[in-house]
Design a protein around this motif. Sequence first.
Motif, PDB file in Angstrom:
ATOM      1  N   TYR A   1     -15.341  28.172 -33.092  1.00  0.00           N
ATOM      2  CA  TYR A   1     -15.896  28.892 -33.111  1.00  0.00           C
ATOM      3  C   TYR A   1     -16.784  28.609 -32.077  1.00  0.00           C
ATOM      4  CZ  TYR A   1     -17.765  25.993 -36.406  1.00  0.00           C
ATOM      5  OH  TYR A   1     -18.833  24.400 -36.769  1.00  0.00           O
ATOM      6  N   TYR A   2     -17.491  29.569 -31.349  1.00  0.00           N
ATOM      7  CA  TYR A   2     -18.290  30.707 -30.258  1.00  0.00           C
ATOM      8  C   TYR A   2     -19.496  30.911 -29.977  1.00  0.00           C
ATOM      9  CZ  TYR A   2     -12.938  29.282 -28.915  1.00  0.00           C
ATOM     10  OH  TYR A   2     -12.169  28.714 -28.789  1.00  0.00           O
ATOM     11  N   ALA A   3     -20.101  30.489 -28.813  1.00  0.00           N
ATOM     12  CA  ALA A   3     -21.044  31.224 -28.719  1.00  0.00           C
ATOM     13  C   ALA A   3     -20.959  32.648 -27.765  1.00  0.00           C
ATOM     14  CB  ALA A   3     -21.865  30.367 -27.617  1.00  0.00           C
ATOM     15  N   ASP A   4     -22.049  33.435 -28.167  1.00  0.00           N
ATOM     16  CA  ASP A   4     -21.660  34.777 -27.642  1.00  0.00           C
ATOM     17  C   ASP A   4     -20.852  34.524 -26.223  1.00  0.00           C
ATOM     18  OD1 ASP A   4     -23.636  36.676 -29.747  1.00  0.00           O
ATOM     19  OD2 ASP A   4     -21.365  36.317 -29.840  1.00  0.00           O
ATOM     20  N   PRO A   5     -22.327  33.953 -25.337  1.00  0.00           N
ATOM     21  CA  PRO A   5     -21.904  34.393 -23.945  1.00  0.00           C
ATOM     22  C   PRO A   5     -20.280  33.246 -23.668  1.00  0.00           C
ATOM     23  CG  PRO A   5     -24.210  33.513 -24.400  1.00  0.00           C
ATOM     24  CD  PRO A   5     -23.359  33.171 -25.285  1.00  0.00           C
ATOM     25  N   VAL A   6     -19.418  33.079 -24.135  1.00  0.00           N
ATOM     26  CA  VAL A   6     -18.325  32.411 -24.058  1.00  0.00           C
ATOM     27  C   VAL A   6     -17.239  32.931 -24.342  1.00  0.00           C
ATOM     28  CG1 VAL A   6     -19.511  30.140 -22.968  1.00  0.00           C
ATOM     29  CG2 VAL A   6     -18.666  30.361 -24.721  1.00  0.00           C
ATOM     30  N   LYS A   7     -17.358  33.696 -25.640  1.00  0.00           N
ATOM     31  CA  LYS A   7     -16.308  34.611 -26.178  1.00  0.00           C
ATOM     32  C   LYS A   7     -15.381  35.319 -25.378  1.00  0.00           C
ATOM     33  CE  LYS A   7     -18.776  34.726 -30.446  1.00  0.00           C
ATOM     34  NZ  LYS A   7     -19.063  35.861 -31.795  1.00  0.00           N
ATOM     35  N   GLY A   8     -14.691  34.838 -25.681  1.00  0.00           N
ATOM     36  CA  GLY A   8     -13.190  35.600 -24.812  1.00  0.00           C
ATOM     37  C   GLY A   8     -12.970  35.121 -23.819  1.00  0.00           C
ATOM     38  N   ARG A   9     -13.404  34.296 -23.420  1.00  0.00           N
ATOM     39  CA  ARG A   9     -13.283  33.030 -21.877  1.00  0.00           C
ATOM     40  C   ARG A   9     -13.080  31.738 -22.112  1.00  0.00           C
ATOM     41  NH1 ARG A   9     -17.140  32.641 -18.661  1.00  0.00           N
ATOM     42  NH2 ARG A   9     -18.962  32.509 -20.021  1.00  0.00           N
ATOM     43  N   PHE A  10     -13.365  31.238 -23.386  1.00  0.00           N
ATOM     44  CA  PHE A  10     -13.969  29.266 -23.552  1.00  0.00           C
ATOM     45  C   PHE A  10     -12.708  29.438 -25.058  1.00  0.00           C
ATOM     46  CE2 PHE A  10     -17.420  27.952 -20.894  1.00  0.00           C
ATOM     47  CZ  PHE A  10     -17.393  28.252 -20.285  1.00  0.00           C
ATOM     48  N   THR A  11     -12.067  27.934 -24.647  1.00  0.00           N
ATOM     49  CA  THR A  11     -10.914  27.506 -25.318  1.00  0.00           C
ATOM     50  C   THR A  11     -10.837  26.483 -26.356  1.00  0.00           C
ATOM     51  OG1 THR A  11      -9.460  29.980 -25.665  1.00  0.00           O
ATOM     52  CG2 THR A  11      -8.849  28.091 -26.830  1.00  0.00           C
ATOM     53  N   ILE A  12     -11.618  26.145 -27.004  1.00  0.00           N
ATOM     54  CA  ILE A  12     -11.429  24.958 -27.485  1.00  0.00           C
ATOM     55  C   ILE A  12     -10.133  24.595 -28.534  1.00  0.00           C
ATOM     56  CG2 ILE A  12     -12.890  25.985 -29.943  1.00  0.00           C
ATOM     57  CD1 ILE A  12     -14.460  22.888 -29.763  1.00  0.00           C
ATOM     58  N   THR A  13      -9.724  23.117 -28.479  1.00  0.00           N
ATOM     59  CA  THR A  13      -8.720  23.224 -28.984  1.00  0.00           C
ATOM     60  C   THR A  13      -8.853  21.573 -29.042  1.00  0.00           C
ATOM     61  OG1 THR A  13      -7.239  23.021 -26.972  1.00  0.00           O
ATOM     62  CG2 THR A  13      -7.053  24.302 -27.620  1.00  0.00           C
ATOM     63  N   ARG A  14      -8.252  21.252 -30.381  1.00  0.00           N
ATOM     64  CA  ARG A  14      -7.501  19.624 -30.592  1.00  0.00           C
ATOM     65  C   ARG A  14      -6.342  19.472 -30.581  1.00  0.00           C
ATOM     66  NH1 ARG A  14      -8.029  22.849 -34.789  1.00  0.00           N
ATOM     67  NH2 ARG A  14      -6.192  21.806 -36.677  1.00  0.00           N
ATOM     68  N   GLU A  15      -6.357  18.030 -30.420  1.00  0.00           N
ATOM     69  CA  GLU A  15      -5.097  16.586 -30.136  1.00  0.00           C
ATOM     70  C   GLU A  15      -4.848  16.154 -30.952  1.00  0.00           C
ATOM     71  OE1 GLU A  15      -3.311  16.312 -26.230  1.00  0.00           O
ATOM     72  OE2 GLU A  15      -1.722  15.691 -27.038  1.00  0.00           O
ATOM     73  N   ASN A  16      -4.745  16.105 -32.197  1.00  0.00           N
ATOM     74  CA  ASN A  16      -5.320  14.566 -33.143  1.00  0.00           C
ATOM     75  C   ASN A  16      -5.188  13.309 -33.068  1.00  0.00           C
ATOM     76  OD1 ASN A  16      -6.382  17.522 -34.471  1.00  0.00           O
ATOM     77  ND2 ASN A  16      -6.670  16.433 -36.579  1.00  0.00           N
ATOM     78  N   ALA A  17      -3.440  13.613 -33.064  1.00  0.00           N
ATOM     79  CA  ALA A  17      -2.708  12.177 -32.377  1.00  0.00           C
ATOM     80  C   ALA A  17      -3.412  11.160 -30.921  1.00  0.00           C
ATOM     81  CB  ALA A  17      -1.294  12.712 -31.922  1.00  0.00           C
ATOM     82  N   LYS A  18      -4.044  11.955 -29.915  1.00  0.00           N
ATOM     83  CA  LYS A  18      -4.670  11.378 -29.276  1.00  0.00           C
ATOM     84  C   LYS A  18      -6.645  11.487 -29.152  1.00  0.00           C
ATOM     85  CE  LYS A  18      -1.336  12.409 -25.931  1.00  0.00           C
ATOM     86  NZ  LYS A  18      -1.611  13.331 -24.206  1.00  0.00           N
ATOM     87  N   ASN A  19      -6.758  12.131 -30.594  1.00  0.00           N
ATOM     88  CA  ASN A  19      -8.213  11.905 -30.577  1.00  0.00           C
ATOM     89  C   ASN A  19      -9.233  12.776 -28.848  1.00  0.00           C
ATOM     90  OD1 ASN A  19      -8.116  10.200 -33.151  1.00  0.00           O
ATOM     91  ND2 ASN A  19      -8.704   8.398 -32.544  1.00  0.00           N
ATOM     92  N   THR A  20      -8.152  14.065 -28.862  1.00  0.00           N
ATOM     93  CA  THR A  20      -9.371  14.288 -28.183  1.00  0.00           C
ATOM     94  C   THR A  20      -9.303  15.878 -28.965  1.00  0.00           C
ATOM     95  OG1 THR A  20      -7.988  12.922 -26.692  1.00  0.00           O
ATOM     96  CG2 THR A  20      -8.881  15.388 -25.329  1.00  0.00           C
ATOM     97  N   VAL A  21     -10.200  16.694 -27.646  1.00  0.00           N
ATOM     98  CA  VAL A  21     -10.522  17.803 -27.924  1.00  0.00           C
ATOM     99  C   VAL A  21     -10.874  18.464 -26.057  1.00  0.00           C
ATOM    100  CG1 VAL A  21     -12.676  19.690 -28.150  1.00  0.00           C
ATOM    101  CG2 VAL A  21     -12.001  17.418 -30.205  1.00  0.00           C
TER     102      VAL A  21
END
Length: 119
Positions: free
Chosen positions: A59-79
Amino acid sequence: QVQLVESGGGLVQAGDSLRLSCAASGLSIMPAVFAWFRQIPGQEREFVAAIRWGGGSGYYADPVKGRFTITRENAKNTVYLRMNSLKPEDTAVYYCALQQLGRSDYNVWGQGTQITVSS
């Protein structure tokens, strides 16, 4: 002790893309939420995006919606934070943070990484 280390910042031109990484170490229990914040000098830190470690989309702040994407890689403990169509107003220090289970605040923070977007 839980630590977060961000990487991937730099100087780019408007319209370019960047991907930030946040690697967590020292996790004995999986966190509840990972998030990205940013801070412009002289201004308060603001929320950018967040994602639950256990599943679901971000979920995103309005200024970045549609431009930013957050993902995670659980096996690497990385976002990750993928940032497209960057604008000069995205210039800031970007911080990774996590909220541990049972807490309501983001209680672990990274050191921050600078992103500068030139026009």
